[in-house]
Design an enzyme around this catalytic site. Structure first.
Site, PDB file in Angstrom:
ATOM      1  N   ASN A  21      86.405  -4.849  24.063  1.00  0.00           N
ATOM      2  CA  ASN A  21      86.805  -3.738  23.191  1.00  0.00           C
ATOM      3  C   ASN A  21      86.424  -2.470  23.933  1.00  0.00           C
ATOM      4  O   ASN A  21      85.245  -2.130  24.027  1.00  0.00           O
ATOM      5  CB  ASN A  21      86.073  -3.835  21.846  1.00  0.00           C
ATOM      6  CG  ASN A  21      86.297  -2.603  20.979  1.00  0.00           C
ATOM      7  OD1 ASN A  21      87.171  -1.785  21.259  1.00  0.00           O
ATOM      8  ND2 ASN A  21      85.486  -2.462  19.929  1.00  0.00           N
ATOM      9  N   LYS A  23      86.972   0.570  23.210  1.00  0.00           N
ATOM     10  CA  LYS A  23      86.675   1.737  22.368  1.00  0.00           C
ATOM     11  C   LYS A  23      87.420   2.966  22.935  1.00  0.00           C
ATOM     12  O   LYS A  23      88.522   2.819  23.435  1.00  0.00           O
ATOM     13  CB  LYS A  23      85.168   1.936  22.255  1.00  0.00           C
ATOM     14  CG  LYS A  23      84.467   0.625  21.842  1.00  0.00           C
ATOM     15  CD  LYS A  23      83.036   0.759  21.455  1.00  0.00           C
ATOM     16  CE  LYS A  23      82.494  -0.615  21.044  1.00  0.00           C
ATOM     17  NZ  LYS A  23      81.107  -0.573  20.600  1.00  0.00           N
ATOM     18  N   HIS A 107      86.370  -2.854  12.695  1.00  0.00           N
ATOM     19  CA  HIS A 107      85.187  -2.615  13.531  1.00  0.00           C
ATOM     20  C   HIS A 107      84.209  -1.703  12.804  1.00  0.00           C
ATOM     21  O   HIS A 107      84.609  -0.789  12.090  1.00  0.00           O
ATOM     22  CB  HIS A 107      85.606  -1.989  14.871  1.00  0.00           C
ATOM     23  CG  HIS A 107      84.495  -2.011  15.863  1.00  0.00           C
ATOM     24  ND1 HIS A 107      83.508  -1.058  15.863  1.00  0.00           N
ATOM     25  CD2 HIS A 107      84.185  -2.890  16.846  1.00  0.00           C
ATOM     26  CE1 HIS A 107      82.636  -1.343  16.825  1.00  0.00           C
ATOM     27  NE2 HIS A 107      83.030  -2.446  17.439  1.00  0.00           N
ATOM     28  N   GLU A 109      82.515   0.703  13.759  1.00  0.00           N
ATOM     29  CA  GLU A 109      82.675   2.142  14.029  1.00  0.00           C
ATOM     30  C   GLU A 109      83.784   2.727  13.170  1.00  0.00           C
ATOM     31  O   GLU A 109      83.717   3.895  12.767  1.00  0.00           O
ATOM     32  CB  GLU A 109      82.942   2.355  15.535  1.00  0.00           C
ATOM     33  CG  GLU A 109      81.667   2.140  16.349  1.00  0.00           C
ATOM     34  CD  GLU A 109      81.896   1.604  17.752  1.00  0.00           C
ATOM     35  OE1 GLU A 109      83.023   1.684  18.267  1.00  0.00           O
ATOM     36  OE2 GLU A 109      80.916   1.083  18.333  1.00  0.00           O
ATOM     37  N   GLU A 179      79.612  -9.067  14.187  1.00  0.00           N
ATOM     38  CA  GLU A 179      78.955  -8.000  14.942  1.00  0.00           C
ATOM     39  C   GLU A 179      77.882  -7.330  14.084  1.00  0.00           C
ATOM     40  O   GLU A 179      78.201  -6.454  13.276  1.00  0.00           O
ATOM     41  CB  GLU A 179      79.982  -6.948  15.368  1.00  0.00           C
ATOM     42  CG  GLU A 179      81.070  -7.492  16.266  1.00  0.00           C
ATOM     43  CD  GLU A 179      81.654  -6.420  17.179  1.00  0.00           C
ATOM     44  OE1 GLU A 179      81.618  -6.622  18.383  1.00  0.00           O
ATOM     45  OE2 GLU A 179      82.103  -5.378  16.686  1.00  0.00           O
ATOM     46  N   GLY A 185      75.997  -1.406  20.804  1.00  0.00           N
ATOM     47  CA  GLY A 185      75.736  -0.256  21.669  1.00  0.00           C
ATOM     48  C   GLY A 185      74.276   0.173  21.700  1.00  0.00           C
ATOM     49  O   GLY A 185      73.945   1.261  22.155  1.00  0.00           O
ATOM     50  N   SER A 225      76.041  -5.846  22.077  1.00  0.00           N
ATOM     51  CA  SER A 225      75.261  -5.864  23.313  1.00  0.00           C
ATOM     52  C   SER A 225      75.311  -7.208  24.036  1.00  0.00           C
ATOM     53  O   SER A 225      74.349  -7.610  24.670  1.00  0.00           O
ATOM     54  CB  SER A 225      73.813  -5.432  23.055  1.00  0.00           C
ATOM     55  OG  SER A 225      73.776  -4.117  22.515  1.00  0.00           O
TER      56      SER A 225
HETATM   57  P1  13P Z   1      78.552  -3.265  22.824  1.00  0.00           P
HETATM   58  O1  13P Z   1      78.860  -4.543  23.575  1.00  0.00           O
HETATM   59  O2  13P Z   1      78.702  -2.041  23.664  1.00  0.00           O
HETATM   60  O3  13P Z   1      77.253  -3.350  22.091  1.00  0.00           O
HETATM   61  O4  13P Z   1      79.683  -3.144  21.700  1.00  0.00           O
HETATM   62  C1  13P Z   1      79.941  -4.249  20.924  1.00  0.00           C
HETATM   63  C2  13P Z   1      81.156  -3.971  20.136  1.00  0.00           C
HETATM   64  O5  13P Z   1      81.167  -3.107  19.279  1.00  0.00           O
HETATM   65  C3  13P Z   1      82.363  -4.748  20.427  1.00  0.00           C
HETATM   66  O6  13P Z   1      83.342  -4.517  19.479  1.00  0.00           O
END
Ligand code: 13P
Length: 263
Positions: A21, A23, A107, A109, A179, A185, A225
């Site tokens: 992903n 982002k 997601h 976010e 997640e 992150g 992560s």
């Molecule tokens: P990270 O791997 O950067 O923690 O992000 C995970 C994520 O949100 C995947 O959708």
């Protein structure tokens, strides 16, 4: 019902899916260069499906760059209406037409910063499935919920609400990405045991809603992560059928190591 691990290793009832992903990272030219570099690195690694979910404007370029390879392309969101007065939004038909196969929905976010709710996540999921897209449905608890000991209830409720009205046939095109929000992150990863246990709770919820066979078949990823150093251990768990990877999917070598771990 067979023991899940047996099903996984033996009959390959469910596919392992490693998805990046991106982002809000990578311009179209960067996306092209990335995929051209990645293609030979993951060639022949066919024991898992490889997906890159990229910003809308990168999709067409990414589809072209991945043509003829084992890399599949996805979007990071989709609107639930077929068309209409929704300035700035993108429909499932638009994604379909440019060769996009997957879409990330729900997601954290999007839920945190763009006011997505289980209701809109459900609407988007149904619209994407109706258009023939494969959905990577994201859910997971926030830190306070884990500390309060209500993780199981939270993920079970999200699973039910987000999939409301999705048929058993449509579910075959759904991947769930567990997640934990506190792990995204942050460099904090769920322990393999935590990931396995909560993916197991999601699987048990699917069993209640759709039956044991559907629960055995559905791919449930872990995200938060996941990286080249911890992927192998997370992926070794019976209920973890892949990963949704943020930061580590922006580097071809790290992403390849994760794909290798899944192979
Ligand atoms: P990270 O791997 O950067 O923690 O992000 C995970 C994520 O949100 C995947 O959708």
């Amino acid at each position: 019902m067979l023991e899940p691990k047996l099903m996984k290793g033996y009959n390959k009832m469910r596919r392992t899916v490693i998805a990046g992903n991106w982002k809000m990272n990578m311009t179209p030219s960067q996306a092209k260069a990335f995929i051209e570099e990645l293609r030979p690195m993951v060639e022949g690694m066919d024991k898992c499906d490889i997906v890159l979910c990229v910003p809308y404007v990168d999709i067409a370029v990414a589809v072209e760059a991945a043509k003829g390879s084992n890399i599949h392309i996805g979007a990071e969101n989709v609107h639930f209406a077929k068309s209409g007065a929704y300035t700035g939004e993108i429909s499932a038909d638009m994604l379909n037409e440019i060769g996009c196969e997957y879409v990330v929905i729900g997601h954290s976010e999007r839920r945190q910063y763009f006011a997505e709710t289980d209701e809109t996540v459900n609407l988007r999921t149904k619209a994407a499935l109706a258009a023939g897209l494969k959905v990577i449905l994201c859910l997971g608890e926030v830190k306070e919920e884990r500390l309060a000991g209500i993780t199981d209830e939270v993920v079970s409720m999200q699973t039910k609400l987000d999939l409301a009205g999705v048929s058993a046939e449509e579910l075959k095109n759904v991947i769930i990405a567990y997640e934990p929000v506190w792990a995204i992150g942050t460099g904090l990863t769920a322990t393999p045991e935590q990931a396995d246990e909560t993916c197991g709770v999601i699987r048990a919820t699917i069993a209640k809603l759709y039956g044991a066979e559907a629960a055995d078949e559905i791919t449930i990823q872990y995200g938060g992560s996941m990286n080249d150093a911890n992927a192998a251990e997370l992926l070794s768990k019976a209920n973890v059928d892949g990963g949704l990877i943020g930061g580590a999917s922006l580097k071809t070598d790290k992403f390849t190591t994760i794909v290798k771990a899944a192979n």
